[in-house]
Design a protein around this motif. Structure first.
Motif, PDB file in Angstrom:
ATOM      1  N   ASN A 190      43.689  47.791  16.156  1.00  0.00           N
ATOM      2  CA  ASN A 190      44.599  46.761  15.788  1.00  0.00           C
ATOM      3  C   ASN A 190      45.910  46.748  16.640  1.00  0.00           C
ATOM      4  N   ARG A 191      46.225  45.851  17.356  1.00  0.00           N
ATOM      5  CA  ARG A 191      47.531  45.797  18.308  1.00  0.00           C
ATOM      6  C   ARG A 191      48.088  44.625  17.906  1.00  0.00           C
ATOM      7  N   GLY A 192      49.422  44.795  17.892  1.00  0.00           N
ATOM      8  CA  GLY A 192      50.701  43.525  17.764  1.00  0.00           C
ATOM      9  C   GLY A 192      50.504  42.767  18.831  1.00  0.00           C
ATOM     10  N   ILE A 193      50.884  41.461  18.513  1.00  0.00           N
ATOM     11  CA  ILE A 193      51.026  40.563  19.694  1.00  0.00           C
ATOM     12  C   ILE A 193      52.328  39.618  19.420  1.00  0.00           C
ATOM     13  N   VAL A 194      53.190  40.084  18.655  1.00  0.00           N
ATOM     14  CA  VAL A 194      54.403  39.417  18.698  1.00  0.00           C
ATOM     15  C   VAL A 194      55.033  39.056  19.987  1.00  0.00           C
ATOM     16  N   GLY A 195      55.526  37.982  20.230  1.00  0.00           N
ATOM     17  CA  GLY A 195      56.154  37.759  21.561  1.00  0.00           C
ATOM     18  C   GLY A 195      55.466  37.310  22.586  1.00  0.00           C
ATOM     19  N   ASN A 196      54.032  37.714  22.546  1.00  0.00           N
ATOM     20  CA  ASN A 196      53.228  37.253  23.573  1.00  0.00           C
ATOM     21  C   ASN A 196      52.712  35.766  23.558  1.00  0.00           C
ATOM     22  N   LEU A 197      52.564  35.264  24.587  1.00  0.00           N
ATOM     23  CA  LEU A 197      52.300  33.824  24.846  1.00  0.00           C
ATOM     24  C   LEU A 197      51.027  33.443  24.180  1.00  0.00           C
ATOM     25  N   VAL A 198      50.834  32.278  23.889  1.00  0.00           N
ATOM     26  CA  VAL A 198      49.786  31.535  23.081  1.00  0.00           C
ATOM     27  C   VAL A 198      48.829  31.120  24.082  1.00  0.00           C
ATOM     28  N   GLU A 199      47.553  31.532  23.885  1.00  0.00           N
ATOM     29  CA  GLU A 199      46.366  30.932  24.947  1.00  0.00           C
ATOM     30  C   GLU A 199      46.453  29.758  25.141  1.00  0.00           C
ATOM     31  N   SER A 200      46.024  29.497  26.545  1.00  0.00           N
ATOM     32  CA  SER A 200      45.570  28.042  26.900  1.00  0.00           C
ATOM     33  C   SER A 200      47.032  26.939  26.921  1.00  0.00           C
ATOM     34  N   VAL A 201      48.024  27.893  26.856  1.00  0.00           N
ATOM     35  CA  VAL A 201      49.350  26.851  26.794  1.00  0.00           C
ATOM     36  C   VAL A 201      50.040  27.270  28.321  1.00  0.00           C
ATOM     37  N   PRO A 202      49.880  26.477  29.189  1.00  0.00           N
ATOM     38  CA  PRO A 202      50.698  26.758  30.489  1.00  0.00           C
ATOM     39  C   PRO A 202      52.026  26.455  30.227  1.00  0.00           C
ATOM     40  N   ARG A 203      53.051  27.229  30.895  1.00  0.00           N
ATOM     41  CA  ARG A 203      54.520  27.140  30.603  1.00  0.00           C
ATOM     42  C   ARG A 203      54.910  25.551  31.534  1.00  0.00           C
ATOM     43  N   TRP A 204      54.459  25.412  32.592  1.00  0.00           N
ATOM     44  CA  TRP A 204      54.882  24.213  33.244  1.00  0.00           C
ATOM     45  C   TRP A 204      53.536  23.712  33.792  1.00  0.00           C
ATOM     46  N   THR A 205      53.745  22.117  33.557  1.00  0.00           N
ATOM     47  CA  THR A 205      52.654  21.037  33.992  1.00  0.00           C
ATOM     48  C   THR A 205      53.518  20.353  34.794  1.00  0.00           C
ATOM     49  N   SER A 206      53.314  19.681  35.892  1.00  0.00           N
ATOM     50  CA  SER A 206      54.057  18.864  36.624  1.00  0.00           C
ATOM     51  C   SER A 206      53.051  18.049  37.521  1.00  0.00           C
ATOM     52  N   ARG A 207      53.044  16.980  37.370  1.00  0.00           N
ATOM     53  CA  ARG A 207      52.243  15.698  38.273  1.00  0.00           C
ATOM     54  C   ARG A 207      53.522  14.936  39.060  1.00  0.00           C
ATOM     55  N   ASN A 208      53.190  14.941  40.392  1.00  0.00           N
ATOM     56  CA  ASN A 208      54.360  14.295  41.092  1.00  0.00           C
ATOM     57  C   ASN A 208      53.512  13.335  42.216  1.00  0.00           C
ATOM     58  N   ALA A 230      58.498   6.562  43.909  1.00  0.00           N
ATOM     59  CA  ALA A 230      58.159   8.111  43.756  1.00  0.00           C
ATOM     60  C   ALA A 230      58.207   8.455  42.081  1.00  0.00           C
ATOM     61  N   PHE A 231      57.401   9.457  41.541  1.00  0.00           N
ATOM     62  CA  PHE A 231      57.608   9.642  40.089  1.00  0.00           C
ATOM     63  C   PHE A 231      57.228  11.158  40.069  1.00  0.00           C
ATOM     64  N   THR A 232      57.742  11.608  38.836  1.00  0.00           N
ATOM     65  CA  THR A 232      57.357  12.934  38.472  1.00  0.00           C
ATOM     66  C   THR A 232      57.057  12.823  36.966  1.00  0.00           C
TER      67      THR A 232
END
Length: 117
Positions: free
Chosen positions: A72-90, A50-52
């Motif tokens: 014009n709106r502030g974006i400080v603290g917002n997540l960066v576009e196209s960057v998923p928090r989790w990527t997992s291949r099992n 098995a692998f992960t």
């Protein structure tokens, strides 16, 4: 650093509004990735393992402003576009003398397409 985009500006002399293409802000992206593989069963003619491969990435704006419907709106603290928090291949791998079979499951968490999230 130096994320590009457009901001609304007003010319002080003419009073006309225009879109200025400029640096919208700065981002900080950091994370960790791990690959682990283990043999679960081993016999003379075959083996099962098995692998992960899992990654956690935290990408946020540390400074910045974007244009939304003329404001014009502030974006400080917002997540960066196209960057998923989790990527997992099992998966599981079954290996015999004359063959090799792998079954894999892949998961990618939500990501955003604009800096407003």
């Amino acid at each position: 650093r130096n994320r590009m985009g457009g901001l609304f500006q007003t010319d002080a002399t003419t009073g006309q509004t225009y879109v200025l293409r400029t640096n919208l802000g700065d981002t900080r992206t950091q994370g960790v990735e791990a690959l682990v593989e283990a043999t679960l069963l081993r016999r003379r003619a075959w083996s099962l393992s098995a692998f992960t491969s899992t990654a956690f990435i935290d990408g946020k704006y540390t400074a910045g402003t974007v244009n939304v419907s003329g404001e014009n709106r502030g974006i400080v603290g917002n997540l960066v576009e196209s960057v998923p928090r989790w990527t997992s291949r099992n998966g599981l791998e079954f290996t015999g003398k004359a063959f090799h079979v792998s079954v894999q499951y892949s998961y990618v968490s939500d990501s955003f397409s604009d800096p407003l999230n």
